[in-house]
Design a protein around this motif. Structure first.
Motif, PDB file in Angstrom:
ATOM      1  N   LYS A 226       1.051  -1.087   0.002  1.00  0.00           N
ATOM      2  CA  LYS A 226       0.225   0.238  -0.020  1.00  0.00           C
ATOM      3  C   LYS A 226       1.237   1.168  -0.237  1.00  0.00           C
ATOM      4  CE  LYS A 226      -1.844  -1.775   4.310  1.00  0.00           C
ATOM      5  NZ  LYS A 226      -0.910  -3.201   4.334  1.00  0.00           N
ATOM      6  N   SER A 227       1.465   1.558   1.119  1.00  0.00           N
ATOM      7  CA  SER A 227       2.407   2.558   1.209  1.00  0.00           C
ATOM      8  C   SER A 227       3.219   2.539  -0.539  1.00  0.00           C
ATOM      9  CB  SER A 227       3.333   2.166   1.998  1.00  0.00           C
ATOM     10  OG  SER A 227       2.965   2.461   3.718  1.00  0.00           O
ATOM     11  N   SER A 228       4.191   1.955  -0.775  1.00  0.00           N
ATOM     12  CA  SER A 228       4.368   1.831  -2.454  1.00  0.00           C
ATOM     13  C   SER A 228       3.939   2.057  -3.124  1.00  0.00           C
ATOM     14  CB  SER A 228       5.436   0.200  -2.869  1.00  0.00           C
ATOM     15  OG  SER A 228       6.337  -0.074  -1.391  1.00  0.00           O
TER      16      SER A 228
ATOM     17  N   ILE B  97      -2.794   9.986   3.262  1.00  0.00           N
ATOM     18  CA  ILE B  97      -2.717   9.738   4.477  1.00  0.00           C
ATOM     19  C   ILE B  97      -3.047   7.953   4.728  1.00  0.00           C
ATOM     20  CG2 ILE B  97      -4.836   9.912   6.045  1.00  0.00           C
ATOM     21  CD1 ILE B  97      -4.626  12.864   4.952  1.00  0.00           C
ATOM     22  N   ASP B  98      -2.084   7.867   4.638  1.00  0.00           N
ATOM     23  CA  ASP B  98      -1.023   6.567   4.878  1.00  0.00           C
ATOM     24  C   ASP B  98      -1.566   5.551   6.331  1.00  0.00           C
ATOM     25  OD1 ASP B  98      -0.599   3.767   4.884  1.00  0.00           O
ATOM     26  OD2 ASP B  98       1.582   4.272   4.228  1.00  0.00           O
ATOM     27  N   GLU B  99      -2.023   4.634   6.805  1.00  0.00           N
ATOM     28  CA  GLU B  99      -2.206   3.528   7.840  1.00  0.00           C
ATOM     29  C   GLU B  99      -3.039   4.354   8.565  1.00  0.00           C
ATOM     30  OE1 GLU B  99       1.399   2.956   9.988  1.00  0.00           O
ATOM     31  OE2 GLU B  99       2.245   2.773   8.157  1.00  0.00           O
ATOM     32  N   ALA B 100      -4.503   4.481   7.963  1.00  0.00           N
ATOM     33  CA  ALA B 100      -5.679   5.252   8.494  1.00  0.00           C
ATOM     34  C   ALA B 100      -5.947   4.421   8.977  1.00  0.00           C
ATOM     35  CB  ALA B 100      -6.194   5.624   7.259  1.00  0.00           C
TER      36      ALA B 100
HETATM   37 MG   LIG Z   1       2.674   0.238   4.763  1.00  0.00          MG
END
Ligand SMILES: [Mg+2]
Ligand SMILES: Nc1ncnc2c1ncn2[C@@H]1O[C@H](COP(=O)(O)OP(=O)(O)OP(=O)(O)O)[C@@H](O)[C@H]1O
Length: 412
Positions: free
Chosen positions: A53-55, A177-180
């Protein structure tokens, strides 16, 4: 001299080594294009831990701010704001982070800085109000704070898209907005997105896009906080990489390594096949198995044996993956040795369906305990129940099964 290992199991992948996700990238690019032209779109990227996801978010950030260009669109020039939600984050902290990020990125020109100071003045007021309170919670009504935020964002976006003389024109603002999934119920993240996007729309502010990312339970968190907040987003569910994409990740890594190191490295077809199969398509696992094989190899050609040795020895790939993903599930979330015994029995079949009867035949405890174990393990999503066949259960991943067989017995 030891070679530099090009594989990175612990950080988002660099754009040059990014594999797959073509449909998701297309959708997000389309979203950027629409948002640039005043018709904003928002996305929710969901998927298991380590699925990438973060990538993906990172890759889109590079597209959005113009660091990389896509052949089918003109170069984008958005201001991008990255925020990772933490468990303790309050609404006030989130808003302060937004303000700080915007100022850092576009506040270098004095005229713009003065404009931002005026436009974001409400933050000063909240700051005064919450001084002395530990949790940075404001006593001000969240509706009022969100209204001020929407106004400030909208004014900022308008200034960026129609700049004054001498200022650089931007396409708008994209929020990542990551790690939601970390959002606490106090943050009311669903309500935040729902209200904010509506207020922006009412203010005819069309150049702001939100991309939220998190574990699959993010959807539930959004829903619990505001029932219709899900509708703000198009959801992109990230899945395992296809076999050719897994090979691409390995090949690109090897190439990257050969650019960095004078001693060159090759890899056999068999070795790639093993990494691809062992990883089950999880990009994190591809990186980890490749990393460990690269570490273990000492003759310039990574063979199937290097992959297997790197994977299964203590402190090897599976051990590393286990301590990151499985150990807490196995040691902390499960309090009973009998429940762990159930998992060990199931691990004999890797992640294939196992009948309750088969588990019972090998289980040392009572039927009652077995029923409780299956119930609890299913509820905690540690095992899956076959929806189309009664009394069948399986582990979610082969990797988890292999890890239980190899390292599960070992004390924490
Ligand atoms: Mg991540
Ligand atoms: N598309 C990709 N191509 C190549 N490698 C990838 C890709 N996506 C992810 N990876 C690799 O997989 C690992 C996990 O990726 P990432 O951190 O993006 O996952 P995540 O879903 O954000 O994980 P988490 O749930 O822990 O936040 C990293 O080592 C990253 O380099």
């Amino acid at each position: 001299m030891k070679k530099i290992n090009p594989f990175q199991p612990n950080s988002p992948v660099a754009p040059g080594m990014f594999a797959g996700r073509q449909n998701e990238i297309d959708a997000l690019k389309q979203g950027l294009q629409q948002t640039k032209h005043g018709n904003p779109m928002n996305f929710l990227v969901t998927g298991e831990r380590g699925i990438g996801k973060s990538s993906l978010v990172n890759y889109i950030k590079f597209l959005a701010d113009g660091s990389i260009k896509s052949p089918d669109f003109e170069q984008f020039n958005f201001v991008t704001i990255n925020i990772a939600v933490s468990e303790k984050m309050s609404l006030v902290t989130l808003i302060k982070l937004i303000e700080r990020n915007i100022k850092r990125q576009v506040g270098k020109v004095e005229k713009v800085r003065n404009f931002l100071d005026d436009t974001w003045g409400f933050i000063q007021r909240i700051r005064v109000m919450d001084s002395g309170i530990d949790k940075a919670q404001s006593s001000e009504d969240p509706d009022l704070i969100l209204d001020e935020l929407a106004y400030s964002l909208s004014a900022t976006s308008k200034r960026l898209t129609s700049p004054e003389k001498g200022e650089e024109r931007k396409d708008g603002i994209v929020f990542f907005i990551d790690e939601a999934d970390n959002a606490s119920s106090e943050l009311r993240i669903g309500y935040f997105f729902k209200l904010l996007t509506e207020l922006l729309q009412q203010d005819s502010c069309g150049n702001i896009m939100f991309v939220a990312a998190g574990l699959p339970e993010t959807t539930e968190k959004l829903y619990n906080s505001h029932e219709s907040s899900i509708r703000v987003f198009s959801e992109l569910k990230i899945r395992e990489l296809e076999v050719p994409e897994r090979y691409y990740v390995i090949d690109r890594g090897i190439e990257e390594g050969n650019e960095k190191n004078t001693d060159q490295t090759k890899i056999t077809k068999d070795a790639k096949g093993y990494i691809s199969t062992l990883s089950e398509g999880y990009p994190h696992f591809i990186q980890q198995f490749s990393f460990s094989a690269f570490e273990f190899n000492d003759d310039g050609e990574i063979s199937a044996e290097d992959v297997l040795e790197g994977a299964f020895r203590p402190c090897g790939a599976l051990d590393a993956i286990g301590s990151r993903y499985y150990a807490s599930r196995y040691h902390e979330q499960i309090k009973s040795d009998e429940y762990r015994e159930v998992l060990s029995i199931m691990a004999e079949n890797l992640n294939a369906w196992t009948t309750r009867k088969e588990i019972n035949e090998n289980f040392s405890g009572t039927e009652h305990t077995l029923n409780n174990a299956l119930q609890t393990l299913t509820n905690r999503k540690i095992i899956l129940r076959n929806p189309s066949k009664r009394g069948e259960y399986r582990l979610q991943q082969k990797g988890f099964a292999l890890w239980i067989k190899l390292f599960g017995e070992r004390k924490k």
